[in-house]
Design a protein around this motif. Sequence first.
Motif, PDB file in Angstrom:
ATOM      1  N   ILE A  42       0.819  -1.221   0.000  1.00  0.00           N
ATOM      2  CA  ILE A  42       0.000   0.000   0.000  1.00  0.00           C
ATOM      3  C   ILE A  42       0.851   1.269   0.000  1.00  0.00           C
ATOM      4  CG2 ILE A  42      -1.900  -1.148   1.175  1.00  0.00           C
ATOM      5  CD1 ILE A  42      -1.123   0.420   3.712  1.00  0.00           C
ATOM      6  N   GLY A  43       2.147   1.164   0.258  1.00  0.00           N
ATOM      7  CA  GLY A  43       3.009   2.334   0.247  1.00  0.00           C
ATOM      8  C   GLY A  43       2.671   3.301   1.371  1.00  0.00           C
ATOM      9  N   ASN A  44       2.276   4.531   0.998  1.00  0.00           N
ATOM     10  CA  ASN A  44       1.973   5.583   1.986  1.00  0.00           C
ATOM     11  C   ASN A  44       0.484   5.877   2.106  1.00  0.00           C
ATOM     12  OD1 ASN A  44       4.758   6.688   0.420  1.00  0.00           O
ATOM     13  ND2 ASN A  44       4.858   6.559   2.661  1.00  0.00           N
ATOM     14  N   ILE A  45      -0.362   5.036   1.537  1.00  0.00           N
ATOM     15  CA  ILE A  45      -1.800   5.306   1.536  1.00  0.00           C
ATOM     16  C   ILE A  45      -2.341   5.472   2.951  1.00  0.00           C
ATOM     17  CG2 ILE A  45      -4.059   4.219   1.116  1.00  0.00           C
ATOM     18  CD1 ILE A  45      -3.019   3.219  -1.520  1.00  0.00           C
ATOM     19  N   HIS A  46      -1.855   4.671   3.865  1.00  0.00           N
ATOM     20  CA  HIS A  46      -2.392   4.701   5.227  1.00  0.00           C
ATOM     21  C   HIS A  46      -2.195   6.055   5.903  1.00  0.00           C
ATOM     22  CE1 HIS A  46       1.879   3.906   5.683  1.00  0.00           C
ATOM     23  NE2 HIS A  46       1.797   4.167   6.977  1.00  0.00           N
ATOM     24  N   GLN A  47      -1.232   6.844   5.416  1.00  0.00           N
ATOM     25  CA  GLN A  47      -0.962   8.144   6.033  1.00  0.00           C
ATOM     26  C   GLN A  47      -1.932   9.226   5.561  1.00  0.00           C
ATOM     27  OE1 GLN A  47       3.088   7.668   4.715  1.00  0.00           O
ATOM     28  NE2 GLN A  47       3.845   7.931   6.806  1.00  0.00           N
ATOM     29  N   LEU A  48      -2.801   8.904   4.606  1.00  0.00           N
ATOM     30  CA  LEU A  48      -3.798   9.855   4.116  1.00  0.00           C
ATOM     31  C   LEU A  48      -5.214   9.526   4.569  1.00  0.00           C
ATOM     32  CD1 LEU A  48      -2.642  10.399   0.410  1.00  0.00           C
ATOM     33  CD2 LEU A  48      -2.090  11.757   2.430  1.00  0.00           C
ATOM     34  N   LYS A  49      -5.447   8.322   5.000  1.00  0.00           N
ATOM     35  CA  LYS A  49      -6.792   7.899   5.368  1.00  0.00           C
ATOM     36  C   LYS A  49      -7.284   8.656   6.603  1.00  0.00           C
ATOM     37  CE  LYS A  49      -9.113   4.761   4.231  1.00  0.00           C
ATOM     38  NZ  LYS A  49     -10.350   4.748   3.438  1.00  0.00           N
ATOM     39  N   GLY A  50      -8.551   9.108   6.512  1.00  0.00           N
ATOM     40  CA  GLY A  50      -9.204   9.698   7.679  1.00  0.00           C
ATOM     41  C   GLY A  50      -8.862  11.142   7.956  1.00  0.00           C
ATOM     42  N   VAL A  52      -8.134  15.308   6.420  1.00  0.00           N
ATOM     43  CA  VAL A  52      -8.327  16.220   5.296  1.00  0.00           C
ATOM     44  C   VAL A  52      -7.018  16.204   4.504  1.00  0.00           C
ATOM     45  CG1 VAL A  52      -8.824  18.596   4.625  1.00  0.00           C
ATOM     46  CG2 VAL A  52      -9.902  17.636   6.662  1.00  0.00           C
ATOM     47  N   PRO A  53      -7.033  15.775   3.233  1.00  0.00           N
ATOM     48  CA  PRO A  53      -5.783  15.487   2.516  1.00  0.00           C
ATOM     49  C   PRO A  53      -4.779  16.637   2.485  1.00  0.00           C
ATOM     50  CG  PRO A  53      -7.660  14.621   1.306  1.00  0.00           C
ATOM     51  CD  PRO A  53      -8.219  15.417   2.436  1.00  0.00           C
ATOM     52  N   HIS A  54      -5.232  17.873   2.215  1.00  0.00           N
ATOM     53  CA  HIS A  54      -4.250  18.949   2.063  1.00  0.00           C
ATOM     54  C   HIS A  54      -3.547  19.266   3.375  1.00  0.00           C
ATOM     55  CE1 HIS A  54      -8.080  20.958   3.084  1.00  0.00           C
ATOM     56  NE2 HIS A  54      -7.363  21.896   3.680  1.00  0.00           N
ATOM     57  N   ARG A  55      -4.243  19.058   4.494  1.00  0.00           N
ATOM     58  CA  ARG A  55      -3.597  19.289   5.788  1.00  0.00           C
ATOM     59  C   ARG A  55      -2.638  18.145   6.128  1.00  0.00           C
ATOM     60  NH1 ARG A  55      -5.690  23.515   8.804  1.00  0.00           N
ATOM     61  NH2 ARG A  55      -7.555  24.470   7.886  1.00  0.00           N
ATOM     62  N   ALA A  56      -3.042  16.913   5.843  1.00  0.00           N
ATOM     63  CA  ALA A  56      -2.161  15.767   6.091  1.00  0.00           C
ATOM     64  C   ALA A  56      -0.879  15.887   5.263  1.00  0.00           C
ATOM     65  CB  ALA A  56      -2.888  14.461   5.763  1.00  0.00           C
ATOM     66  N   MET A 470     -15.868  25.903  11.574  1.00  0.00           N
ATOM     67  CA  MET A 470     -15.150  26.103  10.309  1.00  0.00           C
ATOM     68  C   MET A 470     -14.453  24.821   9.851  1.00  0.00           C
ATOM     69  SD  MET A 470     -15.725  29.309   9.591  1.00  0.00           S
ATOM     70  CE  MET A 470     -14.438  29.969   8.520  1.00  0.00           C
ATOM     71  N   THR A 471     -14.878  23.690  10.381  1.00  0.00           N
ATOM     72  CA  THR A 471     -14.279  22.408  10.006  1.00  0.00           C
ATOM     73  C   THR A 471     -14.531  22.124   8.525  1.00  0.00           C
ATOM     74  OG1 THR A 471     -14.750  21.587  12.226  1.00  0.00           O
ATOM     75  CG2 THR A 471     -14.161  19.954  10.551  1.00  0.00           C
ATOM     76  N   GLU A 472     -13.507  21.617   7.859  1.00  0.00           N
ATOM     77  CA  GLU A 472     -13.629  21.293   6.439  1.00  0.00           C
ATOM     78  C   GLU A 472     -14.150  19.870   6.261  1.00  0.00           C
ATOM     79  OE1 GLU A 472      -9.584  23.645   5.107  1.00  0.00           O
ATOM     80  OE2 GLU A 472      -9.554  21.942   6.485  1.00  0.00           O
ATOM     81  N   ALA A 473     -14.945  19.695   5.231  1.00  0.00           N
ATOM     82  CA  ALA A 473     -15.418  18.350   4.906  1.00  0.00           C
ATOM     83  C   ALA A 473     -14.259  17.523   4.388  1.00  0.00           C
ATOM     84  CB  ALA A 473     -16.521  18.420   3.852  1.00  0.00           C
ATOM     85  N   ILE A 474     -14.167  16.271   4.823  1.00  0.00           N
ATOM     86  CA  ILE A 474     -13.063  15.418   4.391  1.00  0.00           C
ATOM     87  C   ILE A 474     -13.232  15.020   2.933  1.00  0.00           C
ATOM     88  CG2 ILE A 474     -12.002  13.141   4.706  1.00  0.00           C
ATOM     89  CD1 ILE A 474     -12.412  13.432   7.670  1.00  0.00           C
ATOM     90  N   VAL A 475     -14.463  14.720   2.526  1.00  0.00           N
ATOM     91  CA  VAL A 475     -14.687  14.269   1.152  1.00  0.00           C
ATOM     92  C   VAL A 475     -14.539  15.428   0.178  1.00  0.00           C
ATOM     93  CG1 VAL A 475     -16.349  13.247  -0.436  1.00  0.00           C
ATOM     94  CG2 VAL A 475     -16.166  12.373   1.885  1.00  0.00           C
ATOM     95  N   LEU A 476     -15.162  16.544   0.478  1.00  0.00           N
ATOM     96  CA  LEU A 476     -15.017  17.746  -0.358  1.00  0.00           C
ATOM     97  C   LEU A 476     -14.380  18.820   0.513  1.00  0.00           C
ATOM     98  CD1 LEU A 476     -18.417  17.800  -2.262  1.00  0.00           C
ATOM     99  CD2 LEU A 476     -16.182  17.317  -3.218  1.00  0.00           C
ATOM    100  N   SER A 477     -13.070  18.811   0.602  1.00  0.00           N
ATOM    101  CA  SER A 477     -12.390  19.604   1.611  1.00  0.00           C
ATOM    102  C   SER A 477     -12.373  21.094   1.299  1.00  0.00           C
ATOM    103  CB  SER A 477     -10.960  19.095   1.814  1.00  0.00           C
ATOM    104  OG  SER A 477     -10.293  18.969   0.572  1.00  0.00           O
TER     105      SER A 477
END
Length: 495
Positions: A42-50, A52-56, A470-477
């Motif tokens: 899986i490489g680094n996929i686990h570090q993005l799950k759950g 908000v992608p741009h913050r991670a 002001m929390t961002e949506a994870i799916v549509l961040s």
Amino acid sequence: MEPLTILSLITSSFVFFTAYWALLYFKTSKNLPPGPPKLPIIGNIHQLKGAVPHRALRNMARKYGPIMYLQLGQVPTVVISTPRLAKEILKTNDVVFADRPITIASQIFFYKSQNITWSPYGSYWRQMRKICTLELLSAKRVRSYSFIRDEEIRHMCKCLESSARRPVVLRDVLVQMINDVICRATVGDICKDQSTLIDVLFDIMRAVIAFNMASYFPSLQFLNVISGKKAKWLKRQKQLDIILEDILEEHKNNRPSGDNDHEDLVDVLLRIKENGDLDQPITMDNVKGVILDMLLGGTSTSSMTLEWAMAELMRNPDIMKKAQAEVRAIAKGNKIDEADIENMSYLKMIIKETFRLHGPPLLVPRVSREDCIVDGYNIPVNTRIVINLWACGTDPDSWENPESFIPERFENSFISYMGSDFELLPFGGGKRICPGITFGVGIIENVLANLLFHFDWELPNGLKPDELDMTEAIVLSNLPKNPLQVVPVSICLQK
């Protein structure tokens, strides 16, 4: 077949294709950018799950650097997190990184990527972009749409006035109004299946943006079948296709004769298709793909920017009062003219600051067309490139107090959102910059000015500004997780 046997077959296939991918990609991987350690398969996929992608991704970049290599399943990915390196990708090496990745979602929804956003860089892409830029998005055309925009804004204000002193979900109001403008400019009228169209447009965004395991394992596309995602996407695409077919059929039967000034985009595309004088003849699927581009890009980006702008103003009452004072001092009578907008400098600062903090957080991915060197690191051919626009917009070397909403930072600044300043790229940059900047910004400026001019605003249920979520949506961040609810108070009713 026994469940254990099925599981064994899936596992065997998974291991085989992963081994094949490893041999294919790692053999040529020399002097790659730094990045976090990878897990097998899986490489680094686990570090993005759950997350908000741009913050991670920004948090990882702080540790591993502004150019960072990730292995996302079978997809080698380089993440760019500073304006300096964004310039390397979007200007210095623009042609090298001009292609788009091929994804199952873009293939299904955009007629095998025959739209402008997802089509490969080349003669077809240049041809279709030129048609849209000249025929729909030129300065002359944009000016001709002003009466449509003004009519729909007046209708929106009347609806808000009828709801005065009652909470409204601002997102619903904005999405409908902006979709009305985009539909009238693009296809000539408000879509009769508007509610279905809007639902489908946001589902497309979720499919394209959301984390999808199968998209990181191109050799295991059966995962989309097993999970049911492909069936859902095909059903949505069929609904969309019926709507677009109805639009095309109506235009074929009611084409304007002899007066190109009154054509909408569909009329233009049908005329050009029938004339057949293009370097690459276009099909009806090409026409549908481009129409979808206009509907999706125009509706989503403008409405999201306006919702975030209003959320920031509700959270910062002093900024709200200053903006309203400017708008009401400049506007004459009971309406706002185009010339008024040009003089609203603080309003423009608020929009720039909203773009900086709440614009599209990640640029639509690109793919390297050949081997390239960026910042001294090798970027192999077919590497996916992700530019973290939010990280560039909050880069501490470029901005003071980068995560605070401070419109005044633009008071003596020449930074523009037109693609030449890489600290602020809400519309992207380089050859694939969004062609609809003038159209989109015109809608945003006019809508926000009218909301501030005609209404005072309150939060419902005694909510205090600092309590606003002001929390961002994870799916549509680039959307608030919880839609903004506000109470409009008409200044006419106050008088």
